[in-house]
Write a protein that holds these residues in place. Structure first.
Motif, mmCIF file in Angstrom:
data_model
loop_
_atom_site.group_PDB
_atom_site.id
_atom_site.type_symbol
_atom_site.label_atom_id
_atom_site.label_comp_id
_atom_site.label_asym_id
_atom_site.label_seq_id
_atom_site.Cartn_x
_atom_site.Cartn_y
_atom_site.Cartn_z
ATOM 1 N N ILE A 1 -6.151 3.500 1.396
ATOM 2 C CA ILE A 1 -5.301 2.408 1.877
ATOM 3 C C ILE A 1 -4.551 2.921 3.094
ATOM 4 O O ILE A 1 -3.828 3.920 3.021
ATOM 5 N N TYR B 1 -2.098 -4.393 3.788
ATOM 6 C CA TYR B 1 -2.626 -3.031 3.704
ATOM 7 C C TYR B 1 -4.140 -3.074 3.851
ATOM 8 O O TYR B 1 -4.804 -3.894 3.220
ATOM 9 N N ILE C 1 -7.699 -1.749 3.097
ATOM 10 C CA ILE C 1 -8.346 -1.024 1.997
ATOM 11 C C ILE C 1 -9.790 -0.740 2.371
ATOM 12 O O ILE C 1 -10.529 -1.642 2.766
ATOM 13 N N GLU D 1 -2.167 3.105 -3.310
ATOM 14 C CA GLU D 1 -3.414 3.874 -3.228
ATOM 15 C C GLU D 1 -3.645 4.641 -4.528
ATOM 16 O O GLU D 1 -4.769 4.697 -5.037
#
Length: 410
Positions: free
Chosen positions: A69, A87, A89, A147
């Motif tokens: 992340i 975020y 990913i 994460e």
């Protein structure tokens, strides 16, 4: 646990066993009657005869994987009236793509996993922040913790292969193109194979373990779990206080010492005639710089390794907190199975199926316990080793600073 029975006067004491009135998770119904839901998923449990070990078998098509992340970015909608953080990913899988997710979408995934996989440990998400949520330090902290959380999910051989997880890490989502995301959400939310109904997806390798041996293994863990959870919570609180002292006491104290030595240096500089005074003043200046350097180490290196370690301890506290519910359901299910065995074929029209389903559930619980226990040993070994090496490096860096100051007196 009291099982509901027919109360008609003169009813046979061997009347069929009924589910409890408050069978919240459907486990009694599953054991007694099975399910008519269409099963299009498969989860396998293996057995190692040599060690007597029951374990989750990885999905051949979707084995466990890791995620990164990165690059949290602020976004807005409604003409800037509503702000949020996205975020990026990147799932480390073949043909993996980078997708953007907001915290509320992590909440959605967590909810789907908890509702579907009631008998698997799904750790809690890192909490929300109400005020100052766009501060850089908080955003980075949340990125790290999300994460950790997502990697814990994707490391599990069952969770990683589930539709909600695969949808979450692969489906692109933008304001202009969210059709696929919404379709996947609906599919997950309408899934009938959740709670006890999901157990119909599970098959297990036959073993030579007796019911008593399985019960003994589960009970042994049930005895261990509360103590470990309690002491990890105590460690967590101790580490939090230690980190607070780093920021609020140790770092300011080192800075203060550096400033005080600096003032001594200035005072010594006024003496220009005494032999050796200039050399002495330079040494004091170096001591001042060393304490300032140590203060900076406390701000960064000293607390960083402890903080990282503590975030992982918090994660394990969350995992352990999942087990009381699982173990309570298992105890109730065991009582239901005992009732069925005592009553024999009159307990339910599908007597042999009920016994088999009870065995499947016990295997599920044991496989999850064993998965946790194995991870616990591997993870804590890694975490502790990393913590100690980084703390050794931290104190060696302090020694380097002090030696540099001491060398001026040679």
């Amino acid at each position: 646990m009291t099982l509901n029975r027919q109360s008609t006067p003169g009813a046979d004491t061997k009347a069929p066993t009924r589910p409890r009135l408050f069978d919240k998770h459907g486990i009694d119904n599953y054991i007694l009657h099975g399910s008519k839901a269409k099963v299009d998923e498969r989860v396998d449990i293996g057995y190692d005869e040599k060690s007597g070990y029951v374990y989750w078998l990885p999905n051949a098509k979707t084995p466990p994987f890791s995620c990164k992340i990165e690059d949290p970015a602020k976004g807005s909608k409604l003409g800037g009236l509503k702000s949020f953080t996205e975020y990026k990913i990147h799932a480390q899988i073949s043909n993996g793509r980078v997708v953007s997710r907001r915290y509320k979408q992590f909440e959605w995934l967590h909810e789907q996993l908890v509702n579907k996989f009631r008998f698997i440990c799904v750790p809690p998400l890192p909490g929300k922040q109400i005020a100052g949520r766009f501060e850089n330090e908080f955003i980075e902290e949340r990125r790290r913790q999300l994460e950790l959380w997502l990697n814990r999910i994707c490391h599990h051989p069952v969770l990683c292969a589930s539709f909600p997880v695969q949808h979450f890490v692969t489906c692109e989502l933008t304001e202009k193109n969210n059709k696929d995301w919404k379709a996947g959400k609906r599919k997950s939310e309408k899934d009938e194979l959740r709670e006890a109904a999901w157990l119909h997806c599970v098959t297990h390798t036959q073993s030579n373990l007796t019911e008593a041996q399985i019960a003994t293994q589960i009970d042994a863990f049930a005895q261990q779990q509360p103590g470990l959870e309690t002491h990890l919570k105590n460690l967590n609180q101790g580490l939090i206080k230690y980190l607070e002292r780093h920021a609020e006491i140790y770092k300011p104290d080192m800075q203060r010492l550096g400033e005080l030595f600096s003032k001594v240096f200035i005072a010594l500089q006024t003496d220009t005639s005494t032999s050796g005074n200039q050399e002495l003043s330079l040494s004091v200046s170096k001591i001042s710089a060393s304490f300032q350097g140590i203060a900076e180490l406390y701000k960064t290196k000293g607390s960083e390794s402890v903080r990282n370690f503590n975030e992982r301890i918090q994660e394990y506290i969350g995992l352990l907190a999942c087990f009381p519910l699982i173990l309570n359901i298992q105890r109730n299910a065991s009582e239901c199975i005992k009732s069925v065995q005592q009553r024999g074929p009159t307990a339910t029209p599908d007597f042999s199926g009920a016994i088999h389903r009870g065995q499947v559930f016990n295997y599920v619980v044991l496989a999850e316990i064993n998965f946790f226990q194995k991870d616990k040993v591997n993870d804590l070994n890694l975490y502790l080793k990393s913590l100690l090496h980084e703390q050794i490096q931290f104190y060696e860096n302090i020694t380097v600073e002090l030696r540099a100051a001491a060398a001026t007196f040679d």
